[in-house]
Design a protein around this motif. Structure first.
Motif, PDB file in Angstrom:
ATOM      1  N   ASP A 219       0.646  -1.182  -0.003  1.00 21.34           N
ATOM      2  CA  ASP A 219      -0.022   0.032  -0.044  1.00 21.34           C
ATOM      3  C   ASP A 219       1.005   1.227  -0.004  1.00 21.34           C
ATOM      4  N   ALA A 220       2.030   1.312   0.874  1.00 20.10           N
ATOM      5  CA  ALA A 220       2.839   2.345   0.827  1.00 20.10           C
ATOM      6  C   ALA A 220       3.515   2.632  -0.651  1.00 20.10           C
ATOM      7  N   SER A 221       3.793   1.491  -1.264  1.00 23.33           N
ATOM      8  CA  SER A 221       4.453   1.801  -2.570  1.00 23.33           C
ATOM      9  C   SER A 221       3.432   2.372  -3.543  1.00 23.33           C
ATOM     10  N   ALA A 222       2.080   1.808  -3.609  1.00 22.60           N
ATOM     11  CA  ALA A 222       0.996   2.127  -4.364  1.00 22.60           C
ATOM     12  C   ALA A 222       0.674   3.806  -4.150  1.00 22.60           C
ATOM     13  N   GLU A 223       0.690   4.111  -2.917  1.00 23.01           N
ATOM     14  CA  GLU A 223       0.506   5.198  -2.452  1.00 23.01           C
ATOM     15  C   GLU A 223       1.503   6.452  -3.104  1.00 23.01           C
TER      16      GLU A 223
END
Length: 233
Positions: A219-223
């Protein structure tokens, strides 16, 4: 919405995207397709998030040699420069039935250091995008995956939490779990059902705590990628 402090550099980013994707396209259809999809994000990082791009390149520089796509001592930038110069003589991956034969050809290609230095001062990200593309193509070949299926691989480390270390990425590749639309997931273009299936596939062998950590990491990468992609929009 673009923040006011970014307005001054948007023309430079737009110009760089055009110049670099055009230059990298000479390396052949597969790398041209890669550059069209990944190049803009890499260039936006270079202009606005240098440490993030550094992390991406550092991870690729560990994983590609570890999985024997690059030789020891070879880097994203060095292979990218070789591929660009070799392409000027018509040497591209599609000419070779075996990917390793292509790699040997560009390794033995006589480099023009003046051209390499000129590129560093004009379109320095071209060698990075080309090198990331070559490493991705090599990994797809190694693991017998569909061309383009790993396009999002080197965007995994963009998350600020540092979850996607070289070791974790190697593990996912070796396990065969990275075999679907990774880029679509990171760009949030998958359907809700496809996104859930993607997550389940990648986390199926993890315990509950490991799954929680994985979801937070991806999720951190996608955000972060969402924020990067917003630049120039």
């Amino acid at each position: 919405m673009v923040f006011p402090f970014l307005l001054a550099i948007i023309p430079a980013i737009t110009s760089a995207i055009t110049a670099i994707t055009t230059a990298v396209a000479t390396v052949g259809p597969a790398i041209a397709a890669y550059a069209a999809k990944i190049g803009p994000a890499i260039i936006k990082m270079a202009h606005t998030a240098g440490p993030v791009l550094t992390r991406v390149v550092e991870v690729a520089n560990v994983v590609a040699p570890a999985l024997q796509v690059f030789n020891k001592g070879e880097t994203v930038e060095s292979i990218g420069e070789r591929s660009l110069q070799a392409a000027e003589e018509g040497i591209i991956p599609e000419q070779f039935e075996d990917f390793d034969e292509y790699m040997e050809k560009i390794r033995n290609f006589p480099l023009d250091n003046n051209k390499a230095e000129h590129r560093k001062t004009t379109i320095p990200e071209a060698s990075i995008v080309a090198g990331l593309g070559i490493s991705t193509l090599g990994l797809e070949n190694k693991f017998e995956l569909q061309e383009g299926s790993l396009d999002g691989l080197w965007l995994l480390p963009v998350g600020a939490d540092g979850y996607f270390t070289p070791e974790r990425i190697e593990g996912l590749l070796n396990s065969g779990q990275l075999n679907s639309d990774l880029l679509g997931y990171l760009n949030k273009t998958l359907t809700a059902s496809d996104a859930r299936n993607f997550e389940k596939n990648l986390s199926k062998d993890m315990n509950e705590d490991e799954q929680d950590e994985f979801y937070q990491g991806i999720d951190a990468s996608a955000e972060m990628l969402t924020e990067i992609n917003k630049i120039t929009e």
